[in-house]
Design a protein around this motif. Structure first.
Motif, PDB file in Angstrom:
ATOM      1  N   GLY A  57     135.560 -59.227  24.545  1.00 21.96           N
ATOM      2  CA  GLY A  57     134.413 -58.440  25.063  1.00 21.96           C
ATOM      3  C   GLY A  57     134.514 -57.106  24.206  1.00 21.96           C
ATOM      4  O   GLY A  57     135.032 -56.817  23.651  1.00 21.96           O
ATOM      5  N   ASP A  58     133.183 -56.294  24.710  1.00 22.65           N
ATOM      6  CA  ASP A  58     133.145 -55.123  24.100  1.00 22.65           C
ATOM      7  C   ASP A  58     133.374 -53.836  24.937  1.00 22.65           C
ATOM      8  O   ASP A  58     133.141 -52.904  24.909  1.00 22.65           O
ATOM      9  CB  ASP A  58     131.707 -54.802  23.508  1.00 22.65           C
ATOM     10  N   ASP A  59     134.539 -54.107  26.023  1.00 20.57           N
ATOM     11  CA  ASP A  59     134.813 -53.249  26.917  1.00 20.57           C
ATOM     12  C   ASP A  59     136.232 -52.721  26.824  1.00 20.57           C
ATOM     13  O   ASP A  59     137.060 -53.224  26.218  1.00 20.57           O
ATOM     14  CB  ASP A  59     134.682 -53.972  28.283  1.00 20.57           C
ATOM     15  N   SER A 103     138.041 -60.185  30.614  1.00 10.07           N
ATOM     16  CA  SER A 103     137.136 -59.226  31.707  1.00 10.07           C
ATOM     17  C   SER A 103     135.803 -59.654  32.033  1.00 10.07           C
ATOM     18  O   SER A 103     135.147 -58.898  32.818  1.00 10.07           O
ATOM     19  CB  SER A 103     137.082 -57.903  30.649  1.00 10.07           C
ATOM     20  N   ASP A 104     135.423 -60.695  31.294  1.00 12.36           N
ATOM     21  CA  ASP A 104     133.992 -61.342  31.919  1.00 12.36           C
ATOM     22  C   ASP A 104     134.580 -62.363  33.196  1.00 12.36           C
ATOM     23  O   ASP A 104     134.875 -63.396  33.101  1.00 12.36           O
ATOM     24  CB  ASP A 104     133.656 -62.109  30.612  1.00 12.36           C
ATOM     25  N   ALA A 105     133.885 -61.807  34.167  1.00  7.53           N
ATOM     26  CA  ALA A 105     134.038 -62.461  35.558  1.00  7.53           C
ATOM     27  C   ALA A 105     133.501 -63.728  35.546  1.00  7.53           C
ATOM     28  O   ALA A 105     134.127 -64.758  36.226  1.00  7.53           O
ATOM     29  CB  ALA A 105     133.409 -61.694  36.711  1.00  7.53           C
ATOM     30  N   PHE A 195     132.492 -55.645  14.639  1.00  9.34           N
ATOM     31  CA  PHE A 195     132.871 -56.976  14.683  1.00  9.34           C
ATOM     32  C   PHE A 195     133.219 -57.675  16.112  1.00  9.34           C
ATOM     33  O   PHE A 195     134.071 -57.036  16.669  1.00  9.34           O
ATOM     34  CB  PHE A 195     134.000 -57.331  13.651  1.00  9.34           C
ATOM     35  N   GLU A 196     133.226 -59.069  16.174  1.00 15.58           N
ATOM     36  CA  GLU A 196     133.633 -59.662  17.366  1.00 15.58           C
ATOM     37  C   GLU A 196     135.291 -59.771  17.035  1.00 15.58           C
ATOM     38  O   GLU A 196     135.483 -60.017  16.200  1.00 15.58           O
ATOM     39  CB  GLU A 196     133.013 -61.072  17.310  1.00 15.58           C
ATOM     40  N   LEU A 197     136.012 -59.488  18.275  1.00 15.79           N
ATOM     41  CA  LEU A 197     137.412 -59.470  17.810  1.00 15.79           C
ATOM     42  C   LEU A 197     138.088 -60.518  17.502  1.00 15.79           C
ATOM     43  O   LEU A 197     139.212 -60.727  17.079  1.00 15.79           O
ATOM     44  CB  LEU A 197     137.990 -58.979  19.472  1.00 15.79           C
ATOM     45  N   SER A 198     137.452 -61.947  17.450  1.00 17.33           N
ATOM     46  CA  SER A 198     138.004 -63.018  17.049  1.00 17.33           C
ATOM     47  C   SER A 198     137.625 -63.029  15.496  1.00 17.33           C
ATOM     48  O   SER A 198     138.059 -64.049  14.715  1.00 17.33           O
ATOM     49  CB  SER A 198     137.623 -64.355  17.700  1.00 17.33           C
ATOM     50  N   PHE A 199     136.850 -62.226  14.759  1.00 18.01           N
ATOM     51  CA  PHE A 199     136.506 -62.103  13.466  1.00 18.01           C
ATOM     52  C   PHE A 199     137.420 -60.831  12.985  1.00 18.01           C
ATOM     53  O   PHE A 199     137.397 -59.938  13.058  1.00 18.01           O
ATOM     54  CB  PHE A 199     135.065 -61.829  13.459  1.00 18.01           C
ATOM     55  N   ASP A 200     138.345 -61.305  11.812  1.00 14.68           N
ATOM     56  CA  ASP A 200     139.150 -60.520  11.556  1.00 14.68           C
ATOM     57  C   ASP A 200     138.939 -59.072  10.750  1.00 14.68           C
ATOM     58  O   ASP A 200     139.728 -57.990  10.723  1.00 14.68           O
ATOM     59  CB  ASP A 200     140.118 -61.049  10.810  1.00 14.68           C
ATOM     60  N   CYS A 216     137.364 -44.541  17.136  1.00 16.37           N
ATOM     61  CA  CYS A 216     136.503 -45.764  17.000  1.00 16.37           C
ATOM     62  C   CYS A 216     135.365 -46.139  17.680  1.00 16.37           C
ATOM     63  O   CYS A 216     135.379 -45.986  19.059  1.00 16.37           O
ATOM     64  CB  CYS A 216     137.697 -46.979  16.983  1.00 16.37           C
ATOM     65  N   TYR A 217     134.299 -46.234  17.156  1.00 10.63           N
ATOM     66  CA  TYR A 217     133.005 -46.328  17.802  1.00 10.63           C
ATOM     67  C   TYR A 217     132.810 -47.816  17.846  1.00 10.63           C
ATOM     68  O   TYR A 217     132.470 -48.493  17.003  1.00 10.63           O
ATOM     69  CB  TYR A 217     131.730 -45.670  17.189  1.00 10.63           C
ATOM     70  N   VAL A 218     132.615 -48.339  19.123  1.00  9.94           N
ATOM     71  CA  VAL A 218     132.434 -49.660  19.341  1.00  9.94           C
ATOM     72  C   VAL A 218     131.022 -50.152  19.747  1.00  9.94           C
ATOM     73  O   VAL A 218     130.332 -49.449  20.578  1.00  9.94           O
ATOM     74  CB  VAL A 218     133.618 -50.263  20.372  1.00  9.94           C
ATOM     75  N   VAL A 219     130.588 -50.862  18.839  1.00  9.12           N
ATOM     76  CA  VAL A 219     129.054 -51.604  18.855  1.00  9.12           C
ATOM     77  C   VAL A 219     129.160 -52.419  20.131  1.00  9.12           C
ATOM     78  O   VAL A 219     129.834 -53.531  20.284  1.00  9.12           O
ATOM     79  CB  VAL A 219     128.661 -51.994  17.735  1.00  9.12           C
ATOM     80  N   PRO A 220     128.127 -52.308  21.252  1.00 16.03           N
ATOM     81  CA  PRO A 220     128.011 -53.150  22.288  1.00 16.03           C
ATOM     82  C   PRO A 220     127.785 -54.881  21.475  1.00 16.03           C
ATOM     83  O   PRO A 220     126.858 -54.800  20.480  1.00 16.03           O
ATOM     84  CB  PRO A 220     126.435 -52.692  22.779  1.00 16.03           C
ATOM     85  N   ASP A 221     128.197 -55.723  21.932  1.00 13.96           N
ATOM     86  CA  ASP A 221     128.192 -56.883  21.341  1.00 13.96           C
ATOM     87  C   ASP A 221     126.775 -58.036  21.952  1.00 13.96           C
ATOM     88  O   ASP A 221     127.098 -59.132  21.506  1.00 13.96           O
ATOM     89  CB  ASP A 221     129.480 -57.775  21.267  1.00 13.96           C
ATOM     90  N   SER A 222     126.085 -57.531  22.737  1.00 14.10           N
ATOM     91  CA  SER A 222     125.181 -58.258  23.398  1.00 14.10           C
ATOM     92  C   SER A 222     123.709 -57.713  22.905  1.00 14.10           C
ATOM     93  O   SER A 222     123.707 -56.235  22.709  1.00 14.10           O
ATOM     94  CB  SER A 222     125.213 -58.633  24.691  1.00 14.10           C
TER      95      SER A 222
END
Lengths: 499, 79
Positions: A57-59, A103-105, A195-200, A216-222
């Motif tokens: 997730g991006d949270d 974290s995704d209900a 990057f999505e966390l499953s992409f190294d 670290c600035y995290v880009v929203p993934d949706s």
């Protein structure tokens, strides 16, 4: 070692921002407290040292869960939450996890309905502040032989293939990155993590800023992720960015509007980087050093690097060189019979050995037998990439293609990148990909925004550059290329369009 | 071009681009529509530019939060 410095920073930096995500900053201290709480909850629910699944997730909580696994020295297995729940469950089972953080209900509810014997699902609401909240992290040694994470990629048999990366692999790669004199990262740097966390590549974009005490600035993934990336680059004056080339291919029509003077380092990995696009990108970020990185997951993020120097063209068919192996990686080229290729400009399969390179897959003898070989002279074990490359007279490698995509049509061995290169010469073509349909036919897909694009005109143009046997039997214009979850061009989806 | 006219055409383009069959409103955003991604967004913008005869800048398209924002941007271009 590398990771110890990360946890020392969490102890030391306190008020400094470790992350920016979801419109707010999280300090090193706040992050440390949450990692601590999650780590304690994990240990209370499932003591021991078993693998931990992380539904990505991006949270903030998901990132803290990943770091909690690293702190506990328990291997983590990131699984893309956008996968079907059955695939998520298959990977978690294959990896032998006994706890998964989610974290995704919605996904957590779905996972509860799937049969996952012995696996506990940990959701953020279950995390409670522990008794020793606020205390400093205990700085521990990391065993280089111990697993750090396992990434699952799609296997040819349909069964996901696990790539087990040890702390030794991760440490070798990250230490090399931080000590490379070409990169002078500082605590004041602002890294973007897209990057999505499953992409190294995400390992670089998360671990590097934490190691040097930066943010670290995290880009929203949706949603429209590429817009989020551009807005973040501009709004937060990002200084270090590792991109996948599709991002700047997307931004290409707008290059004249883009001005990113704060960007100091602009790296690329994951797909072919085109010289014609980089020439425009350099004008958008005039103060950035640009590097092209290459590496399969099995070599821990990347294993070769090429510094792109303005005005010094080192591309073949418009594809920029992937450069030289990193210092702790040994590279060889072999032919189809496994014999060493030592001549320059002769194509072969690059194979790697070294501290960053895995020695086997996760519990998968069939994949091991197919993907590893012994060096014909030294008998060292080398990982076979399945790519095709050649070495130029300056000892730089050039990527040609995937071995699976090698095409011999009507008896002629073809270089698809050459056809794609000439197709991209058409001003209306943004992207071009050739797909082999069968032994006699290939199809050229072009991405164009021109609503009256004429395929026949492009075929005529190609005929002026290429011999007859290199002219694709069919040209298909698309308004948008299909991309996979890792933002790479989805060749399998294109192949499906030909059937 | 009137705002209602703009909204009606924009919503039609939206439904066609994303095969969207549910009710369309101004507050619909990419986060709420599964098929609205970086890649399909390009197709959407190209179609908007062609049908309205306008060219949108990166700064405009990158700041769109929802369909309502796009209506306002198109209206500005058509004034």
């Amino acid at each position: 070692m590398f990771f110890q410095q990360i946890f020392k920073n969490f102890n030391k930096l306190t008020e400094k921002a470790a992350f920016f995500m979801g419109d707010r900053y999280y300090s090193y201290q706040e992050t440390r407290n949450r990692i601590f709480d999650i780590a304690q909850t994990i240990t209370a629910l499932q003591p021991g040292s078993n693998n931990i699944g992380i539904v990505t997730g991006d949270d903030f909580d998901t990132y803290c869960a990943l770091l909690a696994a690293l702190y506990l020295q328990r291997p983590y297995i990131p699984v893309n939450r956008k996968n079907p729940v059955r695939r998520i469950a298959d990977i978690l089972t294959e990896a032998g996890v006994d706890l998964v953080f989610c974290s995704d209900a919605h996904v957590a509810t779905e996972l509860k309905d799937v049969d996952l014997p012995g696996v506990k699902i940990l959701e953020p609401g279950m995390v409670s502040p522990g008794p020793i909240q606020g205390d400093a992290f205990v700085i521990k040694d990391y065993d280089p032989e111990q697993l750090g994470y396992i990434l699952f990629t799609s296997g040819s048999t349909g069964k996901p293939k696990g790539v087990p990366i040890t702390y030794g692999n991760m440490g070798a790669y990250l230490t090399k990155m931080v000590t490379d004199p070409l990169f002078e990262y500082a605590e004041t740097d602002r890294f973007i993590q897209m990057f999505e966390l499953s992409f190294d590549p995400s390992v670089f974009s998360i671990m590097m800023p934490l190691h040097i005490g930066a943010t670290c600035y995290v880009v929203p993934d949706s949603g429209v992720v590429f817009h989020h990336i551009f807005n973040m680059l501009e709004d937060h004056k990002i200084t270090v960015a590792l991109f996948i080339p599709s991002v700047i291919n997307f931004l290409k029509p707008y290059f004249k509007e883009i001005d990113l003077p704060a960007l100091r380092y602009s790296m690329f990995c994951g797909d072919a980087l085109h010289d014609s696009v980089i020439k425009g990108w350099q004008l958008c970020c005039p103060n950035a050093a640009i590097h092209n990185w290459y590496g399969p997951t099995e070599t821990t993020v990347i294993c070769t690097t090429y510094p792109v120097v303005s005005g010094h063209d080192n591309s073949v068919n418009d594809i920029i060189s992937i450069g030289k192996p990193l210092a702790n990686v040994i590279a060889i080229l072999v032919d189809d019979d496994g014999k060493l290729i030592t001549d320059l400009n002769v194509k072969g399969e690059p194979c790697f050995n070294g501290d960053q390179v895995i020695k086997n897959y996760w519990q998968n003898d069939a994949a091991d037998a197919k993907s590893f070989m012994l060096h014909p002279e030294t008998q060292q074990k080398f990982y076979k990439t399945g790519d095709i490359c050649f070495l130029d007279d300056k000892s730089n490698y050039h990527f040609s293609n995937r071995k699976d995509f090698q095409v011999k049509i009507n008896g002629y061995r073809l270089e698809l990148a050459e056809i794609e290169h000439y197709a991209r010469k058409d001003v209306n073509v943004n992207q071009a990909v050739v797909v082999k349909k069968n032994d006699q036919e290939m199809v050229l897909f072009v991405e164009t925004k021109d609503s009256v694009f004429n395929e026949d005109d492009l075929a005529s143009s190609l005929k002026s550059y290429l011999p007859w046997y290199m002219i694709p039997g069919k040209i298909v214009a698309l308004k948008q290329m299909p991309y996979n979850q890792n933002m790479k061009i989805d060749r399998a989806a294109l192949l499906a369009l030909t059937l | 071009m009137e705002e209602t006219e703009i909204r009606s055409l924009l919503f039609e383009i939206f439904r066609n681009t994303f095969d969207y069959t549910l009710p369309v409103t101004d507050d619909l955003s990419a986060e709420k529509v599964e098929k609205w991604t970086s890649f399909t967004h390009t197709v959407f913008i190209v179609e908007i530019e062609a049908r309205f005869g306008i060219t949108l800048s990166l700064r405009e398209v990158a700041r769109f939060r929802n369909l309502g924002d796009i209506v306002i941007a198109i209206k500005k271009h058509k004034e």
